[in-house]
Design an enzyme around this catalytic site. Structure first.
Site, mmCIF file in Angstrom:
data_model
loop_
_atom_site.group_PDB
_atom_site.id
_atom_site.type_symbol
_atom_site.label_atom_id
_atom_site.label_comp_id
_atom_site.label_asym_id
_atom_site.label_seq_id
_atom_site.Cartn_x
_atom_site.Cartn_y
_atom_site.Cartn_z
ATOM 1 C CB ALA A 52 -36.429 83.574 61.051
ATOM 2 C CG ASP A 241 -38.859 80.352 59.881
ATOM 3 O OD1 ASP A 241 -38.418 79.402 59.198
ATOM 4 O OD2 ASP A 241 -38.942 81.513 59.456
HETATM 5 C C1 LIG Z 1 -32.176 82.205 58.163
HETATM 6 S S1 LIG Z 1 -33.410 81.043 58.333
HETATM 7 C C2 LIG Z 1 -34.649 81.717 57.332
HETATM 8 C C3 LIG Z 1 -35.872 80.850 57.305
HETATM 9 O O1 LIG Z 1 -36.995 81.665 56.918
HETATM 10 C C4 LIG Z 1 -37.533 81.107 55.732
HETATM 11 O O2 LIG Z 1 -38.914 81.279 55.633
HETATM 12 P P1 LIG Z 1 -39.514 82.473 54.705
HETATM 13 O O3 LIG Z 1 -38.707 82.491 53.425
HETATM 14 O O4 LIG Z 1 -40.949 82.079 54.511
HETATM 15 O O5 LIG Z 1 -39.370 83.729 55.528
HETATM 16 C C5 LIG Z 1 -37.193 79.645 55.840
HETATM 17 O O6 LIG Z 1 -38.008 78.996 56.774
HETATM 18 C C6 LIG Z 1 -35.763 79.746 56.297
HETATM 19 O O7 LIG Z 1 -35.240 78.574 56.817
#
Ligand SMILES: CSC[C@H]1O[C@H](OP(=O)(O)O)[C@H](O)[C@@H]1O
Length: 353
Positions: A52, A241
């Site tokens: 995020a 997120d």
């Molecule tokens: C620093 S929290 C990042 C958060 O984003 C990730 O999702 P994605 O890898 O699909 O962008 C995941 O939800 C993490 O907790």
């Protein structure tokens, strides 16, 4: 005091944005160079960069690249602003769940609307994007500090997905708490959920912890409950997120399950997130858009060279789920910890700001 490495997933060169290609980790450290906003948009959609806060920072630089592309092309400010709005909308359409993307783009739109001279606006946009990046790292260190204060001298922390330097502009949120605790000399061991299907835990969190020399065990997602029942996990810390006004939190698929298991076993369940991840415009988690990703992420192994399900298999692939605020012990932010998050405690927390 243990020295912590300064892992960064992105580098702004002044003319281009270098991105560590997270699809290639942990076996290859390859960088791609984006000189256009479309390259940045594709990099977000294809999860070259993900997480995020990282998505917000990278999108901000995407606006800067787009503005630079328009310089010399737009005949005047009105045309420049209209064309830049199209670019901002393109970046906004990349991924729907992480609210940091829209938070960062709102900051960039403010700069666009406040100006009238094209070259001044381009310069101001670049300054703002650099500021967003630097503020994110400072924010994460504060989250780390507040989170580490919650921990005893010895903890076994279960993490999910990747919430480290790779998910931010640096240092990380939930994994930033791990870094801060280690820096303070606490004895930390991490149980890393592999996090199917994209394997951010196995590929990214394990890589970060290995770089730092922080002890960890890689486990499959289905093992988490068993280790909790054995009393091996002392707390769970995840990222976010999007956090709704009542504290319901969208995070990587599998987070909700962990929250139920943690509650069942009386294990503290913390969310670590900057205040930019809160979306006070929505009352609860039911309003959070959940990204549905390509079924191939489930049907194939990560390198896409081996299929793990029969042809014709129907797939559901929601990239996130929503954890009800009742399952959350506290939300660790850069301004302190919101204990027992709900609409009342969250509104009070932000009113104090
Ligand atoms: C620093 S929290 C990042 C958060 O984003 C990730 O999702 P994605 O890898 O699909 O962008 C995941 O939800 C993490 O907790």
């Amino acid at each position: 005091m243990k020295r912590i490495k300064d892992i960064r997933p992105l580098k702004w060169t002044g003319k281009s944005l270098l991105l560590l290609d997270q699809r290639k980790l942990p076996l290859k450290e390859e960088w791609i160079e984006c000189t256009t906003y479309e390259c940045v948009a594709k990099a977000i959609e294809d999860m070259v960069v993900r997480g995020a806060p990282a998505i917000g920072v990278v999108a901000a630089y995407g606006v800067v690249l787009g503005a630079k592309e328009l310089t010399g092309e737009a005949k005047n400010y009105v045309e420049f602003k209209a064309k830049l709005e199209v670019i901002v909308n393109r970046l906004a359409a990349t991924r729907p769940t992480a609210v940091n993307l829209f938070w960062a783009l709102r900051r960039m739109k403010k700069i666009i609307n406040a100006g009238s001279d094209i070259s001044d606006i381009v310069q101001a946009l670049e300054t703002e994007a650099i500021s967003i990046e630097r503020q994110d790292v400072e924010t994460n260190r504060k989250i780390g500090y507040f989170g580490a204060e919650l921990l005893s001298s010895r903890e076994v922390i279960l993490t999910h997905c990747n919430t480290g330097a790779l998910a931010t502009a640096g240092y990380g949120t939930a994994l930033g708490v791990v870094r801060a605790a280690v820096e303070l000399g606490k004895e930390i061991t991490v149980f890393v959920d592999e996090t199917r299907p994209y394997l951010q835990g196995a590929r990214l969190t394990a890589w970060e912890l290995q770089q730092e020399g922080i002890p960890y065990y890689l486990i499959t997602d289905s093992m988490a409950g068993w280790f909790m029942s054995l009393g091996e996990i002392t707390c769970v810390i995840v990222g976010a997120d999007r956090v709704a006004r009542n504290g319901d939190t969208a995070n990587k698929i599998g987070t909700y399950t962990l929250s139920v298991l943690a509650k069942e076993h009386g294990i503290p369940f913390y969310v670590a997130a900057p205040t930019s991840t809160f979306d006070l415009s929505i009352d609860s988690g039911v309003e959070i858009p959940i990204e549905e990703r390509n079924p191939d992420e489930v049907l194939y192994c990560h390198c896409r060279d081996c299929r793990i399900a029969p042809y014709g298999a129907k797939v559901k692939n929601p990239a996130f789920d929503v954890t009800p605020h009742e399952n959350i012990t506290g939300i660790i932010t850069e301004k302190g910890v919101i204990v027992s998050p709900n609409e009342e405690t969250i509104v009070e927390f932000f009113e104090k700001e």
